[in-house]
Structures are given as C-alpha cells and as structure tokens.
Enzyme design. Structure first.
Site, PDB file in Angstrom:
ATOM      1  N   ARG A 171     -25.819   6.657 -34.905  1.00 20.98           N
ATOM      2  CA  ARG A 171     -24.487   7.171 -35.265  1.00 20.98           C
ATOM      3  C   ARG A 171     -24.191   7.082 -36.758  1.00 20.98           C
ATOM      4  O   ARG A 171     -23.367   7.852 -37.251  1.00 20.98           O
ATOM      5  CB  ARG A 171     -23.406   6.444 -34.449  1.00 20.98           C
ATOM      6  CG  ARG A 171     -23.439   6.897 -33.006  1.00 20.98           C
ATOM      7  CD  ARG A 171     -22.361   6.273 -32.154  1.00 20.98           C
ATOM      8  NE  ARG A 171     -22.321   6.973 -30.876  1.00 20.98           N
ATOM      9  CZ  ARG A 171     -21.797   6.485 -29.758  1.00 20.98           C
ATOM     10  NH1 ARG A 171     -21.241   5.275 -29.765  1.00 20.98           N
ATOM     11  NH2 ARG A 171     -21.801   7.197 -28.648  1.00 20.98           N
ATOM     12  N   GLN A 229     -23.548  -5.221 -22.416  1.00 21.57           N
ATOM     13  CA  GLN A 229     -24.526  -4.710 -21.445  1.00 21.57           C
ATOM     14  C   GLN A 229     -25.590  -5.755 -21.143  1.00 21.57           C
ATOM     15  O   GLN A 229     -25.980  -5.934 -19.985  1.00 21.57           O
ATOM     16  CB  GLN A 229     -25.156  -3.424 -21.986  1.00 21.57           C
ATOM     17  CG  GLN A 229     -24.139  -2.297 -22.090  1.00 21.57           C
ATOM     18  CD  GLN A 229     -24.708  -1.022 -22.664  1.00 21.57           C
ATOM     19  OE1 GLN A 229     -25.879  -0.958 -23.047  1.00 21.57           O
ATOM     20  NE2 GLN A 229     -23.879   0.008 -22.735  1.00 21.57           N
ATOM     21  N   ASP A 263     -17.657   1.327 -30.200  1.00 13.47           N
ATOM     22  CA  ASP A 263     -17.787   2.748 -29.840  1.00 13.47           C
ATOM     23  C   ASP A 263     -16.912   3.657 -30.703  1.00 13.47           C
ATOM     24  O   ASP A 263     -16.964   4.878 -30.555  1.00 13.47           O
ATOM     25  CB  ASP A 263     -17.436   2.948 -28.360  1.00 13.47           C
ATOM     26  CG  ASP A 263     -18.466   2.292 -27.458  1.00 13.47           C
ATOM     27  OD1 ASP A 263     -19.636   2.158 -27.878  1.00 13.47           O
ATOM     28  OD2 ASP A 263     -18.110   1.903 -26.329  1.00 13.47           O
ATOM     29  N   LYS A 276     -27.282   3.608 -30.537  1.00 10.91           N
ATOM     30  CA  LYS A 276     -26.369   4.111 -29.493  1.00 10.91           C
ATOM     31  C   LYS A 276     -26.909   5.450 -28.977  1.00 10.91           C
ATOM     32  O   LYS A 276     -28.098   5.711 -29.110  1.00 10.91           O
ATOM     33  CB  LYS A 276     -24.954   4.239 -30.075  1.00 10.91           C
ATOM     34  CG  LYS A 276     -24.323   2.889 -30.411  1.00 10.91           C
ATOM     35  CD  LYS A 276     -24.083   2.071 -29.161  1.00 10.91           C
ATOM     36  CE  LYS A 276     -23.498   0.718 -29.463  1.00 10.91           C
ATOM     37  NZ  LYS A 276     -23.424  -0.141 -28.271  1.00 10.91           N
TER      38      LYS A 276
HETATM   39  C1  S3P Z   1     -20.589  -1.060 -22.956  1.00 10.18           C
HETATM   40  C2  S3P Z   1     -20.944  -1.910 -23.971  1.00 10.18           C
HETATM   41  C3  S3P Z   1     -21.235  -1.461 -25.345  1.00 10.18           C
HETATM   42  C4  S3P Z   1     -20.710  -0.061 -25.595  1.00 10.18           C
HETATM   43  C5  S3P Z   1     -21.003   0.885 -24.474  1.00 10.18           C
HETATM   44  C6  S3P Z   1     -20.401   0.382 -23.175  1.00 10.18           C
HETATM   45  C7  S3P Z   1     -20.360  -1.617 -21.617  1.00 10.18           C
HETATM   46  O1  S3P Z   1     -22.630  -1.447 -25.532  1.00 10.18           O
HETATM   47  O2  S3P Z   1     -21.248   0.455 -26.809  1.00 10.18           O
HETATM   48  O3  S3P Z   1     -20.491   2.175 -24.755  1.00 10.18           O
HETATM   49  O4  S3P Z   1     -19.750  -0.940 -20.775  1.00 10.18           O
HETATM   50  O5  S3P Z   1     -20.782  -2.753 -21.388  1.00 10.18           O
HETATM   51  P1  S3P Z   1     -23.428  -2.794 -25.963  1.00 10.18           P
HETATM   52  O6  S3P Z   1     -23.169  -3.802 -24.937  1.00 10.18           O
HETATM   53  O7  S3P Z   1     -24.868  -2.395 -25.998  1.00 10.18           O
HETATM   54  O8  S3P Z   1     -22.885  -3.139 -27.317  1.00 10.18           O
END
Ligand code: S3P
Length: 436
Positions: free
Chosen positions: A345, A172, A314, A341
C-alpha cells in the site's frame, strides 16, 4: 481473456447527505467462524455481504455447517460444535481475504481431516509464515508455497498449548493461535507487542469459551465449549473512513454517518485527522457505536504518532489522500506492515499520488507526503479495494478527470460503494475492459 473494472471520476462534485456503510468485516468473519464452532443456532445481524466474508461463510458450508440467509445481511448458523466439522471435498477458496485464510488455518490445523486453503492472486503473494510458525510449534502440519498460499493442512496427532509472543502486532496471528488453542491441551497464551483489535477474544468470551483477557496478554484453555448466541455486527469503521475523509477534503461537503463501530483499537484515524485539524463530531450511541459528522476542513500536515499505527492499520491509503490534500508535510513511520496488505500500500499509493502531481518520499516503513493541488491522472489501484476507494477521493479533488484502474475488489469489503458515492453527489462511471 481477463476483465478489468475501471472507474472514471469527474472532480469538483461536493458530497452531501447521510451515509450508511456495510457491516464490519473483521466481526463478520469471526461471527461465522465462532458460531460454526459453537453448539446451537446463532443469528448474525448486520453481516457484511462482501466477497471476503461470503467466502468464509461458503467455506464453513463446505465444512458441513448449515448456514441460512433469511435476508441480506442476516445469517443463521447451525453450529456443529468444536469437533463437528466435516472433511471438505474441494479446496477452500478464501478469495482476497487474509483474515479468512489466517484464522481458518488455526481452526483447520486441529482437524482430523486434510484441507487446502487457497486464494486469489493477491492473497497468494501474502506472508503466511507468521501463522505457520506458531501453529507448527503447537504441533500442526502445514505445508505452503515458500511461506505463501496455498496452505496444505494435514491432521496433527494433537495440538499442545504454547506461550507465544508474536514479533508483529497482528490480530490475525493472535486469532489464529487462539482458535488453534481451543483444541490444544492446556492453556494457550498470546502476548502482543502492541494491542490490536480484540474481537476474537471478546467474541470467544461471548460464546462462553474459557478465555482470559488481561492487558497485553490473552489466553484460552483447550477443550471448552461454545454456546450459540446472537451477534449484532456494527457498520465497519474502515469502510466509514472513506466517506469520512471524502467529506473533509472535498470542498463544500458535509456528511453524516450512522451507527459506526468505534472500538478504540480501530479508530486511530480519528485521532490522526484531529491532529490535522479535521472538523468532525462523534456522537456515541449504545453498544460501541456512534454517529459521525464531518465538514469540509482546511487540513494541516502532521507527524502521525507511531503508537496509532495498529489502531489505524487499514486506514493508511485514505490517510495518504488526506495528507495529499493538506497544507504542509505529513509523516508516517512504523508502518512496514502496509507493504504486505492486499497490495504494497505504500508503493501503490505513492505511485498513484505521484502521478497526480503530489510530492512525496517513500520510506521502508512509511512515507512523507507534501500536500498541494492534485492533477487528474490515470492511476492504478493494483486490485486493492482500499487503494481504489482512497484514490476515488483523491480523484474527486483533482483539477481534471481521472481514471482508476482495477477496482472490482471494492466488492470484497464495501459492496455498494459506487452507488453510495452517486447518492452523495459524485457519480462514478464504471467501464469493464477486456485485457488480452
Ligand atoms: C484484521 C487484522 C488486520 C487488518 C485486516 C483485518 C482482522 O490485519 O489489516 O484488514 O480482522 O484481524 P493484521 O492482523 O495482519 O494486522
């Protein structure tokens, strides 16, 4: 008056048959975003009809993008180009979706108008400084509530490219910086501490933006153009993880999953379950998809390699349930991200599994779980979709009936979960309770 959805589960019902799970959440969010910023008409097939991804589509509609829904799981997006978004007249509500909010912040930071990104109670507690810092370094103006939502974005003079090395392995954060980089002067570089899902950069490439993907490093040059394309969204491995583990731990079960996305950056759970002795077959098909079959297995505890953590970030709630059903101890470390999260979790799953009679020790960045028999109990999912689905599986293996509270958010990622569970042989009794 607030309403809460609870699920009651009778144990001892084997799960059998074929399961089709919904579209990939990460790809669906990005498909809406990049198709909106591209020029022309993009078709998205297999779109996740979950609350998270529908919220993202609704936000782009508020930003002036015409998005049609000819039928469920399809969207036609009439892209407005990099500079075609319009000022919204209301706050932009991302719901429960961290991906929606963090990636959108990258896009909105570069606009000539102000906007406010908000979310539900869970999202309002999640850390946003990790994207505010690099975006601010690029010149963005983002005010927050002490590093948490809402995010108030005001127009920047201009954005400058940065060479950024995030401290946490986060797709992200990487994606937010790359999206802002589309608008920046120069080449924006992100160097990751560990590889994470690479859908943003691969999709940017697919839409024709000037992106360079190298091991440990991805960069994008500002001022390019994207051209509409067709996006086919595979079924979400993170959703498939629930029937997958349910089939392994519920006695007499055998499940067959169809057309699951098996990107290497997402499927760390398969490696972890193999270490635990899972009987599973993965039959690759074209385009990074596979059919997966699972058979009830006698699982053994294992030390989960730290390197696998980002590739199964996840999947820990459901892995914890596999560990609770295994013989011996499973140890997880290097997973402190689980604490930020949709819920904490580690804490939520530890509290629930302990109530079900599981012996475990919590650590700041992980957990040790000693497998054994599970008791039925009333356990709280804390409104976290993945904890609710994972606890449904634990409840199915318990010695007596269980109730899981606060399950409505399963709709964010897995619409139709309880209907699917019913088809596979385990009925979930849903009740809505009014809380004063
Ligand atoms: C996601 C990245 C992950 C994941 C989330 C979706 C994405 O988060 O946990 O459910 O779509 O880029 P992080 O990038 O914060 O690890």
């Amino acid at each position: 008056m607030t309403k809460r959805t609870d699920w009651q589960i009778e144990p001892g019902q084997a799960l059998n048959g074929e399961a089709v799970v919904p579209g990939d959440k990460s790809i669906s969010h990005r498909a809406i975003m990049l198709a909106s910023l591209a020029e022309g008409r993009s078709e998205i097939d297999g779109f996740l009809e979950g609350e998270d991804t529908r919220a993202t589509a609704q936000i782009f509609a508020q930003l002036g993008v015409r998005i049609e829904t000819p039928e469920a799981r399809r969207r036609i997006v009439h892209g407005v180009g990099l500079h075609g978004l319009q000022a919204p007249t209301a706050e932009l509500d991302c719901g429960n979706a961290g991906t929606g909010m963090r990636l959108l912040a990258g896009v909105l930071a570069a606009q000539r108008f102000s906007s406010v990104l908000c979310g539900d109670a869970s999202l309002s507690k999640r850390p946003m400084q990790r994207i505010i810092d690099p975006l601010t370094e690029m010149g963005a103006q983002i005010a927050s509530n002490g590093g948490r939502p809402p995010l108030r974005v005001t127009p920047a003079q201009s954005l400058a490219a940065i060479d950024y090395s995030p401290l946490v392995a986060s797709a992200q954060v990487k994606s937010a910086v790359l999206l802002a980089g589309l608008y920046a002067d120069g080449e924006t570089i992100v160097r990751e501490p560990q590889p994470t899902r690479d859908y943003s950069e691969r999709m940017l490439h697919g839409f024709g933006w000037p992106v360079r993907i190298e091991p440990g490093r991805v960069s994008v040059s500002g001022g390019g153009r994207g051209t509409a394309m067709a996006v086919r969204v595979p079924s979400d491995f993170s959703s498939a993880a629930f029937p997958l583990v349910a089939g392994l731990v519920t006695p007499n079960s055998e499940l067959h999953l169809r057309g699951i996305g098996i990107d290497a950056r997402r499927t760390g759970l398969l490696a972890a379950l193999r270490l635990m002795g899972a009987k599973l077959e993965v039959r690759p098909k074209s385009l990074g998809e596979a059919d997966i079959s699972v058979y009830y297995s006698s699982l053994q505890g294992a030390d989960i390699p730290v390197d696998l953590v980002p590739d199964m970030i996840d999947e820990f709630p459901v892995l914890f349930v596999a560990a609770a059903c295994a013989k011996g101890t499973t140890r997880v470390r290097g997973a402190a991200e689980l604490r930020v999260k949709e819920s904490d979790r580690i804490a939520v799953m530890a509290t629930a599994l302990r109530k079900m009679g599981v012996t475990l020790v919590e650590h700041p960045d992980g957990i040790d779980i000693v497998g054994g028999a599970l008791d039925g109990a009333i356990v709280d999912s804390a409104g976290d979709h993945r904890c609710a689905m994972a606890l449904t599986i634990a409840a199915g293996c318990a010695g007596s009936c269980s109730t899981i509270t606060d399950c409505a958010n399963v709709e964010t990622s897995f619409p139709g979960f309880s209907a699917l569970w019913g088809q596979l042989g385990c009925s979930i009794k849903e009740s809505t309770n009014e809380l004063s």
